[in-house]
Motif scaffolding. Structure first.
Motif, PDB file in Angstrom:
ATOM      1  N   UNK A  98      17.792  27.637  30.562  1.00 33.66           N
ATOM      2  CA  UNK A  98      17.294  28.440  29.454  1.00 33.66           C
ATOM      3  C   UNK A  98      16.130  29.334  29.847  1.00 33.66           C
ATOM      4  N   UNK A  99      15.227  28.812  30.670  1.00 33.88           N
ATOM      5  CA  UNK A  99      14.108  29.637  31.143  1.00 33.88           C
ATOM      6  C   UNK A  99      14.618  30.817  31.960  1.00 33.88           C
ATOM      7  N   UNK A 100      15.654  30.575  32.770  1.00 33.89           N
ATOM      8  CA  UNK A 100      16.246  31.658  33.553  1.00 33.89           C
ATOM      9  C   UNK A 100      16.880  32.697  32.646  1.00 33.89           C
ATOM     10  N   UNK A 101      17.609  32.233  31.626  1.00 33.88           N
ATOM     11  CA  UNK A 101      18.238  33.164  30.686  1.00 33.88           C
ATOM     12  C   UNK A 101      17.196  34.004  29.967  1.00 33.88           C
ATOM     13  N   UNK A 102      16.076  33.412  29.576  1.00 37.69           N
ATOM     14  CA  UNK A 102      15.011  34.171  28.910  1.00 37.69           C
ATOM     15  C   UNK A 102      14.381  35.182  29.873  1.00 37.69           C
ATOM     16  N   UNK A 103      14.240  34.824  31.141  1.00 42.16           N
ATOM     17  CA  UNK A 103      13.699  35.761  32.127  1.00 42.16           C
ATOM     18  C   UNK A 103      14.629  36.952  32.314  1.00 42.16           C
ATOM     19  N   UNK A 104      15.929  36.689  32.326  1.00 45.89           N
ATOM     20  CA  UNK A 104      16.898  37.785  32.432  1.00 45.89           C
ATOM     21  C   UNK A 104      16.801  38.688  31.208  1.00 45.89           C
ATOM     22  N   UNK A 105      16.727  38.079  30.032  1.00 44.98           N
ATOM     23  CA  UNK A 105      16.646  38.857  28.798  1.00 44.98           C
ATOM     24  C   UNK A 105      15.404  39.747  28.809  1.00 44.98           C
ATOM     25  N   UNK A 106      14.284  39.221  29.283  1.00 43.58           N
ATOM     26  CA  UNK A 106      13.062  40.023  29.372  1.00 43.58           C
ATOM     27  C   UNK A 106      13.238  41.183  30.343  1.00 43.58           C
ATOM     28  N   UNK A 107      13.924  40.936  31.457  1.00 42.89           N
ATOM     29  CA  UNK A 107      14.148  42.003  32.440  1.00 42.89           C
ATOM     30  C   UNK A 107      15.069  43.093  31.896  1.00 42.89           C
ATOM     31  N   UNK A 156      21.891  34.582  23.641  1.00 41.60           N
ATOM     32  CA  UNK A 156      20.589  35.213  23.415  1.00 41.60           C
ATOM     33  C   UNK A 156      20.716  36.733  23.319  1.00 41.60           C
ATOM     34  N   UNK A 157      21.504  37.333  24.221  1.00 39.69           N
ATOM     35  CA  UNK A 157      21.652  38.789  24.208  1.00 39.69           C
ATOM     36  C   UNK A 157      22.423  39.250  22.980  1.00 39.69           C
TER      37      UNK A 157
END
Length: 310
Positions: free
Chosen positions: A130-139, A164-165
């Protein structure tokens, strides 16, 4: 205690008896109930992370876990022995890990109360992925109304990122190799679910003018980079430096890594609590069969592969 660890540099991982770790200041010790297999674990086991992290041996593998707080170190607030938690082992060095009976983690950035709605296996599949997915979303930035190609969408990170997206208004084009996987991606909010086997043709059929951004979770990015519009972005968890990206003269490269924060973990568990986020578990393995869990990673799995620490 029992642990799945690398005994020394260059050795293959195996079950070993190692000392139970003691929590330092700001840390809690967790009696691990379940741990999820991630690409990071595969890379550490293969020796690929030696240039990025200090390795202290024996090095216990595993980054993402669920369990019960067993001990509380100095200067920790908000956690007590007996609390059911999920989290991520995220420290400047690699030594403690989640594939063990006990692990330690930084309390304010790597541990959060586990939602009652999640089984131990599902709870162990949220912190790092989940932390990785949030980092991707921020990028990716503002995704509303944009076409976002997610390559490797049926894995743990991909299933969370798709949700998330889509929730933020992105038109997600998600890849899956099986009918079952593609159907799940549509249920999770993808606008289109396409077969990875003929990726370019499948994406062109639903996005003839190309996509605004691509997320690289699997495969060779040179294959799908031409699908990204000029000025678009490729976000990758597999490429570590901008010079490794294709078409960098016209596409913005964005290498990322998923480091947890307390705020991110609380956001993820909040989304689970309100029913906005599903955690997908493909299969569970016994601790004695952790090597089989590692071998299965990335082979058309749908969601996370979890090891139950009994």
């Amino acid at each position: 205690m029992r642990a799945y660890a690398v005994a020394s540099a260059g050795e293959p991982p195996a079950h070993h008896d190692v000392d139970i770790p003691e929590p330092d200041a700001g840390e809690v010790r967790v009696r691990v109930a379940a741990a999820s297999v991630n690409g990071f674990d595969i890379a550490v086991a293969a020796g690929y992370m030696a240039n990025f992290f200090e390795h202290r041996y024996p090095l216990v593998l595993g980054r993402e876990f669920a369990g019960v707080v067993d001990a509380v170190g100095p200067d920790v607030e908000g956690f007590e022995v007996g609390d059911r938690v999920l989290g991520v082992v995220s420290k400047p060095h690699l030594q403690e890990g989640a594939f063990a009976e006990y692990t330690t983690a930084v309390a304010d950035s790597g541990v959060v109360a586990a939602p009652d709605a999640l089984t131990d296996a599902a709870a162990a599949s949220l912190g790092h992925t989940g932390s990785t997915a949030l980092s991707i979303l921020a990028a990716l930035g503002d995704v509303e109304g944009k076409k976002i190609l997610v390559v490797g969408a049926t894995g743990g990170v991909g299933t969370l990122l798709t949700q998330l997206a889509a929730a933020e208004g992105g038109e997600v084009i998600a890849t899956g190799r099986t009918d079952e996987g593609r159907q799940l991606l549509l249920e999770l909010g993808a606008t289109h679910a396409v077969d990875y086997a003929d990726l370019v043709a499948a994406v062109r059929a639903v996005a003839p003018d190309g996509v605004d951004a691509a997320v690289h979770l699997h495969g060779n990015p040179t294959e799908f980079a031409p699908l990204v519009k000029d000025g678009g972005t490729i976000v990758s968890t597999l490429l570590y430096a901008p010079e490794m990206f294709p078409d960098a003269d016209r596409i913005t490269p964005a290498p990322i890594a998923g480091y947890p924060t307390g705020d991110a973990l609380r956001r993820l568990t909040g989304l689970v609590d309100d029913g906005s986020l599903r955690v997908i578990v493909d299969r569970e393995h016994a601790f004695d069969d952790v090597a089989d869990a590692f071998a299965a990673y990335g082979h058309e799995t749908i969601g996370n592969i979890v090891v139950i620490i009994d």
